[in-house]
Scaffold this motif. Structure first.
Motif, short mmCIF file in Angstrom:
data_model
loop_
_atom_site.label_atom_id
_atom_site.label_comp_id
_atom_site.label_asym_id
_atom_site.label_seq_id
_atom_site.Cartn_x
_atom_site.Cartn_y
_atom_site.Cartn_z
N GLN A 316 0.89 -1.27 -0.07
CA GLN A 316 -0.15 0.00 0.04
C GLN A 316 1.09 1.32 -0.06
O GLN A 316 0.52 2.33 -0.58
N ARG A 317 2.05 1.10 0.73
CA ARG A 317 2.74 2.37 0.79
C ARG A 317 3.70 2.47 -0.31
O ARG A 317 4.58 3.51 -0.44
N ARG A 318 3.97 1.30 -1.27
CA ARG A 318 4.68 1.25 -2.44
C ARG A 318 6.31 1.57 -1.87
O ARG A 318 7.10 2.22 -2.64
N ASP A 319 6.53 1.18 -0.77
CA ASP A 319 7.87 0.98 -0.17
C ASP A 319 8.81 -0.11 -0.26
O ASP A 319 9.57 -0.27 0.36
N ALA A 320 8.42 -1.12 -0.93
CA ALA A 320 8.82 -2.19 -1.15
C ALA A 320 8.81 -2.71 -2.60
O ALA A 320 7.96 -2.07 -3.34
N TYR A 321 9.82 -3.30 -3.48
CA TYR A 321 9.84 -3.60 -4.82
C TYR A 321 9.96 -5.01 -4.89
O TYR A 321 10.73 -5.80 -4.23
N ILE A 322 9.82 -5.54 -6.28
CA ILE A 322 9.85 -6.75 -6.84
C ILE A 322 10.54 -6.70 -7.93
O ILE A 322 10.19 -5.97 -8.84
N VAL A 323 11.58 -7.24 -7.99
CA VAL A 323 12.61 -7.41 -9.26
C VAL A 323 12.03 -8.34 -10.23
O VAL A 323 11.51 -9.60 -9.96
N GLN A 324 12.05 -8.03 -11.53
CA GLN A 324 11.51 -9.13 -12.50
C GLN A 324 11.95 -10.44 -12.18
O GLN A 324 13.31 -10.43 -12.01
N GLU A 325 11.16 -11.50 -12.40
CA GLU A 325 11.70 -12.68 -11.99
C GLU A 325 12.89 -13.49 -12.50
O GLU A 325 13.98 -13.85 -11.82
N LEU A 326 12.96 -13.35 -13.83
CA LEU A 326 14.11 -13.84 -14.49
C LEU A 326 15.33 -13.05 -14.37
O LEU A 326 16.24 -13.83 -14.03
N LEU A 327 15.25 -11.83 -14.11
CA LEU A 327 16.32 -10.86 -13.77
C LEU A 327 16.83 -11.14 -12.52
O LEU A 327 18.07 -11.49 -12.22
N ARG A 328 15.93 -11.55 -11.46
CA ARG A 328 16.62 -11.56 -10.06
C ARG A 328 17.25 -13.03 -10.10
O ARG A 328 18.06 -13.05 -9.43
N THR A 329 16.61 -14.12 -10.55
CA THR A 329 17.20 -15.30 -10.67
C THR A 329 18.63 -15.34 -11.12
O THR A 329 19.63 -16.02 -10.68
N HIS A 330 18.75 -14.63 -12.43
CA HIS A 330 19.97 -14.14 -12.90
C HIS A 330 21.00 -13.60 -12.17
O HIS A 330 22.23 -13.90 -11.89
N LEU A 331 20.53 -12.42 -11.59
CA LEU A 331 21.41 -11.75 -10.56
C LEU A 331 21.87 -12.61 -9.39
O LEU A 331 23.03 -12.68 -9.08
#
Length: 875
Positions: A316-331
């Motif tokens: 609700q506060r938009r103070d957390a982020y989600i990285v695109q899944e395939l990019l996150r697993t690559h990183l």
């Protein structure tokens, strides 16, 4: 200097590949955005921007399209504007006399004048034009970008500027947005939906299952490039399930694309920032700062979201982020290649950060990956009980598994937590083993909270573990002193309530469960709240408080459905109570459905006693629904399945009354006697046993003996285990009094039965009570005082509507509806404005079709077949 020639391919709308999926909704959005001065399609590489715009350009007829595919060489202003002029001039609606076909000369330093001439030339065109600049992110030269900025500011009325970019271009977007001149399409809208994904895979020549499509869609997040790369890999793989299980951002083709098209454009410090935050999903700004050591982590995250769409805000506060899944697993894979120790240290940082919030699920998941056994054990001590009462059992089981069997066995707190987790999963042998390990590792001087947890675990396991154990565990004691921690206090009260319920102290048990429920609501212990509600439903049902039973059971099932706990034993227990209530109300189909649902979803987690209760209702509902032989067989099988396992006296009595009644109605006297003996062996002397014996005598014509057996029950000298047993007893007394010609006594007995049945909503006993009861209900209609309405319901419940209704005409049903009144046939004729002979003709037809010979019997038959209510409605 003359503008140089431009390659034809650079200003041609790209061709669409065979696997292209038309996305009509996005076409519509682009059409809707065509009224804006500037349209921006912005998303990372691989989101299908170019193909979407190419499809739109080919399908839309509202304007001509001038297309320019940009590259790094276009950072030369001369080359860029040559391409734009050539694209505009190539539009079909541009007349040959237009200045766009003329000789354009580029002079260094004269860009404003050049653009003024270009704008004037466009303004004179006869038809609107949209200029699509694809891959605008390739432009970094300040002079070039300034020229595009001038074009957006001085855009002629007949031209729309469409920009496609991986990053937000530096073109004063906020000013355009505020002025209402900017229309935007972002990555969130460009992501492929599940149907889009299925269509793409099918067009790629793949025939895969819906489950595989769903998995791939979730794994890629609808990223078009990821889907296409996966399609290629799956086409080349013999094991598609295996390919999907291993398809991550570290898969070679995906990794090459991510490195070459996505990450290469980011500064190294930003790439490193993404690597370290990739261990958490989601990643709040505070945690990103802890992991990266950057005080500006929030700004970096916000910039990456707005400029690249590589991550999305959540919450609700938009103070957390989600990285695109395939990019996150690559990183994440890239981070691990730098050393497992570094990744483990970052997980430790994340575990402590989440624990401080507190967010136990995230904290334990990270602690399990930190390679720090002391940290994991410490967090398990802190969070195991909160997770149990909140219903987060799977994360707890994962953490306990990561801690290792040896660690759990050596730590009684962890062993007891594991036992409770196994109990909720229906893994009773594993729970019994954990309890044994806790006893073996018990310290000489145990802390109070540890003693409480042991008592709770042993109390909650007593009903299921001992039934499968060769040697039952010792009986748990009642906890005297309540702990201070709210989660332990709530569990302790649940345990105390269960212990009091076993001792038949229902009032004390109810008070404990209500206190535990209050704590659960106050502190968000959702799972414990469901447990308390289910147990309160059991108590309410046992005491005949059917309204409370239904209310709390419905609330328990709603909680289970909301949180995905439908397969828990507690949800099944609440379902069983609702099924039992439906059976008593003669809602036979609903009772059978609920019982079948409880048996299906709780097959793995339910105790034998719960399955026994559900089978009882299902068998009785089948019997009431017309499958009499099948229903009796199911009831007999339920008793056989229970075997010699201990069971509560009420549960035994309830089953015995159901099976005995079914056997007696089918004339199976041997089967009835078997149940009678089973009840006596299990519970000793009680009202249920006496009523069953009296029923058997009545069925054999021994009315006086039956009545003498029944008298102590009616006088209260013999205690009933079930509230509804007294309804059965008084209905039997009604039947016996009628058989003895004692109609006033029969009426008084029926009045008593109605008074007892109404608060229980117990209609079922009336459906099995025989025609004498129904006839008396008809004849005494309107004389039962406060029970009159319930008497009508009892009659309706006993009605067997069906083919006879179809035999009566609409007019006959109308006449039938008036027969219970005091009106004469002449008065009925006047009321219907027909002749008395017509009414007499209808009455004779009604008698014939119902197989009766008098008005009184016709009314009785109408009640029995559910015709009277129908006739009233028809009238």
């Amino acid at each position: 200097m003359a503008v140089p020639p431009v390659p034809h391919a650079k200003i041609t709308v790209p061709a669409l590949p065979p696997e292209f999926v038309v996305r009509a909704a996005l076409r519509g959005e682009l059409d809707g955005g065509a009224t804006a001065d500037v349209a921006l399609v912005c998303a990372p590489a691989g989101y299908g921007k170019t193909l979407l715009l190419a499809d739109w350009a080919r399908s839309s007829t509202a304007a001509d399209t001038a297309w320019v595919s940009l590259d790094r060489d276009d950072n030369d202003p001369e080359r860029l504007w040559a391409s734009i002029v050539a694209a505009l001039a190539a539009c079909p609606s541009v007349p040959g006399t237009s200045r766009l076909h003329g000789r354009w000369v580029w002079r260094a330093g004269a860009q404003p004048e050049f653009l003024d001439e270009l704008v004037d030339a466009i303004r004179t065109l006869p038809r609107p034009i949209r200029l699509i600049l694809d891959d605008l992110h390739e432009l970094v030269d300040q002079e070039v970008l300034h020229g595009i900025q001038i074009l957006t500011r001085n855009r002629p009325a007949g031209m729309q500027l469409v920009l496609s970019s991986r990053l937000d271009p530096p073109l004063s977007l906020p000013r355009l947005r505020m002025a209402g001149r900017l229309w935007e399409l972002r990555a969130a809208q460009l992501r492929f939906s599940l149907p889009d994904t299925a269509a793409l895979l099918e067009k790629s020549g793949l025939r895969i299952t819906p489950t595989q499509v769903d998995l791939l869609h979730r794994r890629t997040g609808g990223w078009a490039a990821g889907l296409r790369l996966a399609a290629v890999g799956m086409a080349e793989s013999a094991d598609r399930d295996g390919f999907l299980s291993q398809f991550t951002g570290d898969e070679r083709s995906v990794a090459d694309y991510l490195v070459g098209e996505v990450l290469c454009g980011l500064p190294e410090d930003v790439q490193e920032f993404l690597r370290v935050i990739s261990i958490s999903e989601p990643v709040p700004t505070g945690l990103a700062a802890e992991l990266s050591g950057r005080e500006d982590a929030g700004s970096v995250l916000d910039g990456l979201e707005n400029q690249t769409s590589l991550l999305s805000p959540t919450g609700q506060r938009r103070d957390a982020y989600i990285v695109q899944e395939l990019l996150r697993t690559h990183l994440l894979a890239d981070l691990r290649r730098q050393g497992l120790k570094r990744a483990a240290e970052l997980h430790g940082v994340a575990a402590r950060w989440w624990a401080g919030r507190p967010e136990p699920v995230h904290a334990l998941d990270h602690a399990a990956q930190s390679l720090d056994s002391a940290l994991l054990a410490d967090l398990l001590h802190r969070f195991a009980v909160p997770l149990i009462v909140a219903g987060d059992h799977e994360p707890l089981r994962r953490a306990l598994a990561s801690a290792g069997a040896h660690t759990v066995a050596a730590d009684p707190w962890l062993a007891l937590s594991s036992a409770l987790a196994h109990l909720e999963a229906g893994e009773f042998p594993a729970a019994r083993a954990d309890l044994g390990r806790a006893r073996q590792s018990w310290p000489a001087h145990s802390p109070g909270n540890l003693t409480v947890l042991r008592t709770v675990a042993e109390q909650l396991s007593a009903g299921v573990v001992e039934s499968t154990a060769a040697t039952p565990p010792p009986a748990p004691r009642i906890i005297d002193e309540l702990p201070a921690e709210p989660e332990l206090e709530a569990l302790a009260r649940l345990s105390r309530g269960a212990a009091r319920l076993e001792r038949n102290d229902r009032a004390g048990a109810r008070a404990e469960f209500e206190a535990a429920l209050f704590l659960s609501h106050s502190h968000g212990f959702g799972y414990l709240a469901m447990q308390c509600l289910a147990l309160l439903g059991v108590i309410a049902g046992a005491t005949g408080d059917v309204q409370t039973m239904r209310a709390v059971s419905v609330e328990a099932v709603a909680l289970a459905t909301e949180h995905g706990w439908e397969r828990s034993a507690w949800s099944c227990a609440a379902t069983a109570m609702l099924a039992w209530g439906a059976l008593l109300r003669t809602e036979t189909a609903e009772a059978e459905r609920l019982a079948a649902e409880g048996l299906a979803v709780g097959a793995a987690t339910s105790s034998p006693h719960l399955r026994f209760a559900l089978q009882d209702v299902h068998g009785a509902a089948a019997f009431d629904g017309g499958d009499r032989a099948g229903g009796l067989a199911e009831l007999q099988q339920a008793r056989s399945d229970l075997g010699n396992l201990p069971a509560g006296a009420q549960q035994v009595a309830s089953h015995a009354m159901l099976e005995f009644g079914a056997a007696l109605q089918l004339g199976h006297s041997t089967a009835a006697r078997t149940v009678l003996g089973w009840l006596a062996n299990r519970t000793g002397d009680n009202a249920e046993h006496v009523v069953m014996r009296a029923l058997a005598d009545a069925a054999g014509g021994r009315h006086e003996h039956a009545r003498s057996l029944l008298r102590p029950v009616l006088e209260g000298a013999v205690t009933a285990l079930l509230p509804q047993t007294m309804v059965d007893a008084w209905l039997l007394e009604t039947t016996l009094a009628l058989a003895g010609g004692e109609r006033p006594a029969a009426r008084r007995a029926l009045q008593t039965a109605l008074g007892l049945a109404e608060p229980l909503d117990a209609l079922r006993p009336f459906t099995h009570a025989g025609p004498g009861i129904r006839e008396l209900l008809v004849h005494q209609h309107g004389s039962f005082g406060a029970s009159d309405a319930f008497a009508v319901r009892a009659l309706a419940a006993g009605a067997r509507s069906g083919s006879r209704q179809a035999l009566l005409s609409e007019r006959e049903l109308t006449v039938l509806g008036l027969l219970p009144s005091l009106l004469s046939l002449d008065e009925i004729a006047d009321d219907l404005t027909v002749s008395v002979n017509t009414v007499k003709s209808h009455v004779r037809s009604i008698y014939t079709k119902l197989g009766v010979s008098s008005r009184r019997l016709a009314v009785l038959a109408a009640h029995e077949h559910g015709l009277l209510a129908s006739s009233v409605r028809q009238g």
